[in-house]
Write an enzyme that holds these catalytic residues in place. Structure first.
Site, PDB file in Angstrom:
ATOM      1  N   MET A   7       0.843  -1.207   0.000  1.00 51.02           N
ATOM      2  CA  MET A   7       0.000   0.000   0.000  1.00 51.02           C
ATOM      3  C   MET A   7       0.869   1.244   0.000  1.00 51.02           C
ATOM      4  O   MET A   7       1.895   1.287   0.692  1.00 51.02           O
ATOM      5  CB  MET A   7      -0.884  -0.019   1.266  1.00 51.02           C
ATOM      6  CG  MET A   7      -1.712   1.237   1.472  1.00 51.02           C
ATOM      7  SD  MET A   7      -3.012   1.425   0.216  1.00 51.02           S
ATOM      8  CE  MET A   7      -3.973   2.767   0.899  1.00 51.02           C
ATOM      9  N   HIS A 179      -6.109   5.924   9.127  1.00 50.08           N
ATOM     10  CA  HIS A 179      -4.723   5.441   9.148  1.00 50.08           C
ATOM     11  C   HIS A 179      -4.263   5.238   7.705  1.00 50.08           C
ATOM     12  O   HIS A 179      -5.077   4.889   6.834  1.00 50.08           O
ATOM     13  CB  HIS A 179      -4.663   4.121   9.935  1.00 50.08           C
ATOM     14  CG  HIS A 179      -3.283   3.574  10.090  1.00 50.08           C
ATOM     15  ND1 HIS A 179      -2.713   2.765   9.139  1.00 50.08           N
ATOM     16  CD2 HIS A 179      -2.364   3.742  11.059  1.00 50.08           C
ATOM     17  CE1 HIS A 179      -1.473   2.453   9.528  1.00 50.08           C
ATOM     18  NE2 HIS A 179      -1.254   3.027  10.693  1.00 50.08           N
ATOM     19  N   ARG A 181      -3.011   2.892   6.172  1.00 50.48           N
ATOM     20  CA  ARG A 181      -3.293   1.578   5.601  1.00 50.48           C
ATOM     21  C   ARG A 181      -4.721   1.518   5.029  1.00 50.48           C
ATOM     22  O   ARG A 181      -5.070   0.588   4.316  1.00 50.48           O
ATOM     23  CB  ARG A 181      -3.065   0.513   6.675  1.00 50.48           C
ATOM     24  CG  ARG A 181      -3.255  -0.925   6.227  1.00 50.48           C
ATOM     25  CD  ARG A 181      -2.264  -1.342   5.155  1.00 50.48           C
ATOM     26  NE  ARG A 181      -2.631  -2.656   4.640  1.00 50.48           N
ATOM     27  CZ  ARG A 181      -3.579  -2.875   3.744  1.00 50.48           C
ATOM     28  NH1 ARG A 181      -4.285  -1.861   3.254  1.00 50.48           N
ATOM     29  NH2 ARG A 181      -3.850  -4.093   3.329  1.00 50.48           N
ATOM     30  N   LYS A 182      -5.547   2.545   5.337  1.00 50.95           N
ATOM     31  CA  LYS A 182      -6.897   2.617   4.763  1.00 50.95           C
ATOM     32  C   LYS A 182      -6.833   3.522   3.524  1.00 50.95           C
ATOM     33  O   LYS A 182      -5.746   3.947   3.135  1.00 50.95           O
ATOM     34  CB  LYS A 182      -7.886   3.151   5.797  1.00 50.95           C
ATOM     35  CG  LYS A 182      -7.638   2.656   7.214  1.00 50.95           C
ATOM     36  CD  LYS A 182      -7.842   1.159   7.419  1.00 50.95           C
ATOM     37  CE  LYS A 182      -7.531   0.822   8.876  1.00 50.95           C
ATOM     38  NZ  LYS A 182      -7.733  -0.511   9.295  1.00 50.95           N
ATOM     39  N   LEU A 183      -8.015   3.881   2.937  1.00 51.11           N
ATOM     40  CA  LEU A 183      -7.946   4.687   1.707  1.00 51.11           C
ATOM     41  C   LEU A 183      -7.661   6.155   2.013  1.00 51.11           C
ATOM     42  O   LEU A 183      -6.664   6.712   1.571  1.00 51.11           O
ATOM     43  CB  LEU A 183      -9.252   4.581   0.906  1.00 51.11           C
ATOM     44  CG  LEU A 183      -9.335   3.421  -0.090  1.00 51.11           C
ATOM     45  CD1 LEU A 183      -9.398   2.094   0.632  1.00 51.11           C
ATOM     46  CD2 LEU A 183     -10.517   3.587  -1.011  1.00 51.11           C
TER      47      LEU A 183
END
Ligand SMILES: *Cc1c(COP(=O)(O)O)cnc(C)c1O
Length: 376
Positions: A7, A179, A181-183
């Site tokens: 990511m 965060h 790690r999200k979109l």
């Protein structure tokens, strides 16, 4: 040959300028930009109230307090989730009761939750795992007549759709994560949304030490003496900063493009991985995913997942183990009341493929080549 990460957040000059503007304004703690971000996020979801907080973990903590959950209560949660889902239940002194998930969506269903409901069940946390919308209506129909609340853990799901509406739009309480790690990211950050005005006011007080008048409102008020604050219950410092909110406002405008690109790339993965016997996560019948986690369930014939991940790492592809299962971690080991076969299959035999806005088709071809080679 550079390694392809799992990511990369889609951040640019616009976010950098927005953050710099907040700094130059001199107001960096929770202030006008947080209020603006809350309004914009609520409008995006079509909900009346959004309260910005420091993370989704703190959003879940406040949501459970808002739902009246406390010591002696039970909260049904999926074990198949990031550990914060279960931890939030533990924070309020309640007991997380682990339910299994549907093996296709990775989400709770009325059928997996029903056998675990007891007289002590005060809430269910329905997770939109990896961005796949949970069937919220089915769970609410089961749980609400018993006087319990369904709290939606939409940490992964900004940009996903449930029955034609943004995920969380109809929930009594929903929690989001920003965060990286999200979109949509603000570095760290979260949001709790709700339908009820009195509840929203309480959540606002709880995130700021239980203060009856926020620091920002006191600062803005002309009638200083009349705005003296009181502290009527024990609150927390769960505030978001104006620097984060400034970044969030830019990111929110980019969300539709983020989701569109991820869905395009995920469909391309699906085509390129056809015939391997692996199963890629997909849209459920009742909505569409933002592919926050683009997970692949390995075919029965594939080697051990650890071996597949090691082969991918050797090929310069940084995939990740699938979503974790809380009941296999030390604090919750041995606490599951029922067998969790779908959870254990998904957590043991799936992996998360690289997927991010700037991923090129050439890079994606490299990932697919490495996956095909690793599957043998
Ligand atoms: C990431 C995540 C969280 C925690 O979010 P933070 O903002 O890092 O606190 C909670 N629940 C789920 C399902 C998540 O994926």
């Amino acid at each position: 040959m550079s390694t392809i990460p799992v990511m990369i957040p889609w951040l640019g000059e616009e976010e950098a300028l927005a953050a710099a503007e907040a700094v130059r304004s001199g107001w960096v703690a929770q202030g006008p930009r947080v209020a603006e971000f809350e309004r914009a996020f609520a409008e995006h979801l079509g909900v009346p109230h959004a309260v910005a907080v420091s993370s989704c973990t703190t959003a879940l903590h406040l949501a459970l307090i808002g739902a009246g959950v406390g010591p002696g209560d039970e909260v049904v949660v999926p074990s198949f989730s990031f550990v914060a889902t279960a931890n939030a239940v533990t924070y309020v002194g309640a007991v997380p009761v682990f339910a299994d998930v549907d093996v296709t969506t990775g989400n709770l269903t009325a059928a997996t939750v029903e056998p675990l409901l007891t007289e002590r069940t005060r809430a269910v946390i329905a997770v939109d795992q990896g961005g796949v919308p949970v069937d919220l209506d089915g769970l609410r129909a089961l749980v609400e007549p018993r006087g319990a609340t369904v709290v939606e853990d939409a940490a992964c799901a900004a940009g996903s759709v449930h029955r034609g509406r943004p995920v969380g739009g109809t929930a009594a309480l929903a929690a989001y994560s920003f965060h990286p790690r999200k979109l949509l990211t603000t570095g760290e950050g979260g949001m709790v949304t709700c339908q009820d005005g009195a509840l929203a006011a309480r959540l606002r007080r709880l995130r700021e030490h239980g203060m009856s008048v926020s620091a920002a409102d006191r600062h803005a008020a002309k009638d200083g003496a009349g705005r003296l604050e009181t502290y009527d219950e024990i609150g927390f410092n769960y505030r978001m900063t104006d620097i984060q909110a400034a970044i969030g406002l830019v990111q929110l405008r980019k969300l539709p493009a983020m989701v569109a690109r991820r869905r395009e790339l995920a469909e391309r993965y699906r085509e390129l991985l056809a015939g391997t016997g692996g199963r890629l996560v997909a849209d459920p019948a009742h909505g569409s995913t933002n592919y926050q986690s683009c997970w692949l369930l390995l075919p029965d014939t594939a080697p051990d997942r650890g071996a597949v991940l090691a082969d991918l790492a050797d090929a310069g592809v940084s995939a990740r183990r699938g979503i974790m299962a809380a009941h296999l971690e030390a604090p919750y080991q041995g606490t599951a009341r029922v067998p969790l076969p779908a959870t254990e299959l998904l957590t043991g035999r799936s992996l998360i493929l690289p997927l991010y806005h700037a991923l090129t088709e050439r890079q994606q071809d490299r990932v697919v080549g490495a996956v095909r080679a690793a599957l043998g």
